[in-house]
Design an enzyme around this catalytic site. Sequence first.
Site, PDB file in Angstrom:
ATOM      1  N   LYS A 195     -25.089 -34.789 -42.666  1.00  0.00           N
ATOM      2  CA  LYS A 195     -23.855 -35.344 -42.611  1.00  0.00           C
ATOM      3  C   LYS A 195     -23.376 -36.127 -41.182  1.00  0.00           C
ATOM      4  O   LYS A 195     -23.783 -35.174 -40.153  1.00  0.00           O
ATOM      5  CB  LYS A 195     -22.720 -34.620 -43.132  1.00  0.00           C
ATOM      6  N   PHE A 198     -19.053 -40.478 -40.519  1.00  0.00           N
ATOM      7  CA  PHE A 198     -18.570 -41.294 -41.666  1.00  0.00           C
ATOM      8  C   PHE A 198     -19.107 -41.043 -42.910  1.00  0.00           C
ATOM      9  O   PHE A 198     -18.567 -41.607 -43.760  1.00  0.00           O
ATOM     10  CB  PHE A 198     -18.705 -42.915 -41.179  1.00  0.00           C
ATOM     11  N   ASP A 312     -25.416 -39.276 -25.450  1.00  0.00           N
ATOM     12  CA  ASP A 312     -25.260 -38.147 -26.558  1.00  0.00           C
ATOM     13  C   ASP A 312     -26.491 -37.118 -26.564  1.00  0.00           C
ATOM     14  O   ASP A 312     -26.666 -36.675 -27.516  1.00  0.00           O
ATOM     15  CB  ASP A 312     -24.847 -38.610 -27.594  1.00  0.00           C
TER      16      ASP A 312
END
Length: 578
Positions: A195, A198, A312
């Site tokens: 997941k 969003f 990231d």
Amino acid sequence: MELENIVANSLLLKARQGGYGKKSGRSKKWKEILTLPPVSQCSELRHSIEKDYSSLCDKQPIGRRLFRQFCDTKPTLKRHIEFLDAVAEYEVADDEDRSDCGLSILDRFFNDKLAAPLPEIPPDVVTECRLGLKEENPSKKAFEECTRVAHNYLRGEPFEEYQESSYFSQFLQWKWLERQPVTKNTFRHYRVLGKGGFGEVCACQVRATGKMYACKKLQKKRIKKRKGEAMALNEKRILEKVQSRFVVSLAYAYETKDALCLVLTIMNGGDLKFHIYNLGNPGFDEQRAVFYAAELCCGLEDLQRERIVYRDLKPENILLDDRGHIRISDLGLATEIPEGQRVRGRVGTVGYMAPEVVNNEKYTFSPDWWGLGCLIYEMIQGHSPFKKYKEKVKWEEVDQRIKNDTEEYSEKFSEDAKSICRMLLTKNPSKRLGCRGEGAAGVKQHPVFKDINFRRLEANMLEPPFCPDPHAVYCKDVLDIEQFSVVKGIYLDTADEDFYARFATGCVSIPWQNEMIESGCFKDINKSESEEALPLDLDKNIHTPVSRPNRGFFYRLFRRGGCLTMVPSEKEVEPKQC
């Protein structure tokens, strides 16, 4: 339930292994799905498509292949293609073989005794190239000027002749097919893999080709509630723009009633976090860590070439494919930096953000080189440099460590590994490796990469040190993946449709064309590579009849009675799991 997980995994593994249909997962109706139009139907496309040689004949895989088939029909052009292919082999040759390889190319294509030389390339350019090849360590770019001249020749009259040929007509047919609408019915859907912010990510398979992908579903109401439209569209546009072997590729973008869907490269080997912490003792041996670091360096270089800072880097965002190569994923926090400008933003993950990000200072690409240092350290040591695995500590404390503390090194690190980590984890970004004007090239030159041939790595010619188990599913059990709650109080309206239209643009050219070639569909359909005929139909007055499915007795009986309406028949029933 354990049974539900077993069934979901079994369906996914069967799909990955090409278990449905006779052609590696292709639908029984794959030829109907990939029916090419008559050439007369492509006349508008012929006039509207941008006549760019580099795009049509080199970058786009089907265009490149058809242009080469056209060149094969003319000896002079074929000779140029053979020369360019020989140079491509030279560029990935081992260092000790490069000089001999280059000189053999000159002898093969520029020998005075040849019946078919390459007169378009001036003698002085060839002479300069020959001198460069006789140096002790000839450059990988020794033929750069020769190839530039060769391409300039091909982009002239040969390119114009190609546009008048049947090969270009075939290319237009494939471009027409590429631009057809994409819906959820383009795919079979399988189990949830994970997941995101969003929505969930599940495995999917293209019905026509059998190609497996990961489908990232962004729930429309969740996007609207969190005002995430700009973030979602930014990720989609960056994925669409970047074509790198070391970054996940976007192949399709479409919408359903409830979600916006990004169809991405599927990475069946799991993420680095799983491999660092769940298989034996935490961390990798240095050889494996250095290999992944080299591929990450190439991925960051490709992103920075498009002026994109990722922001990231962490183990869970680095995924392994079937062979064990890595790709950077989840570009939701990435941003494009205009030329000559810097950006500001405290974004990233606690423990991996660079000091300049923590301090909310302006930066360009420096946070990514810091992130690479964090990853190399964690892959070798078995925990990140400023926060141990599962350590309970407030984010403010971690930020203070990043700004003030010096990382500690154990006996797991060689001197070269210590050196690159220290140079990448330098607090001052202006003194950090990769940020002193040399970029990725400077990082690649570090001694820790002395055994890595980056040209061969970039050409996918090096074997990874670890290969994932093809019979394993490297993700959590289906029921262990937390489901999203229902979004209440948010309603979609016509004002949202403009955003959805900008997002759901269908196929992305290069990945889609690669899929057609790699799946064998291009070879099976293309007349030049098989015995099957193409609907080349150069006569605009000739129309291809639409084939209708055979109808049974009862269908015809009830049809006469007006009890049935015409609907397409669907003979294949295939498993669906999501």
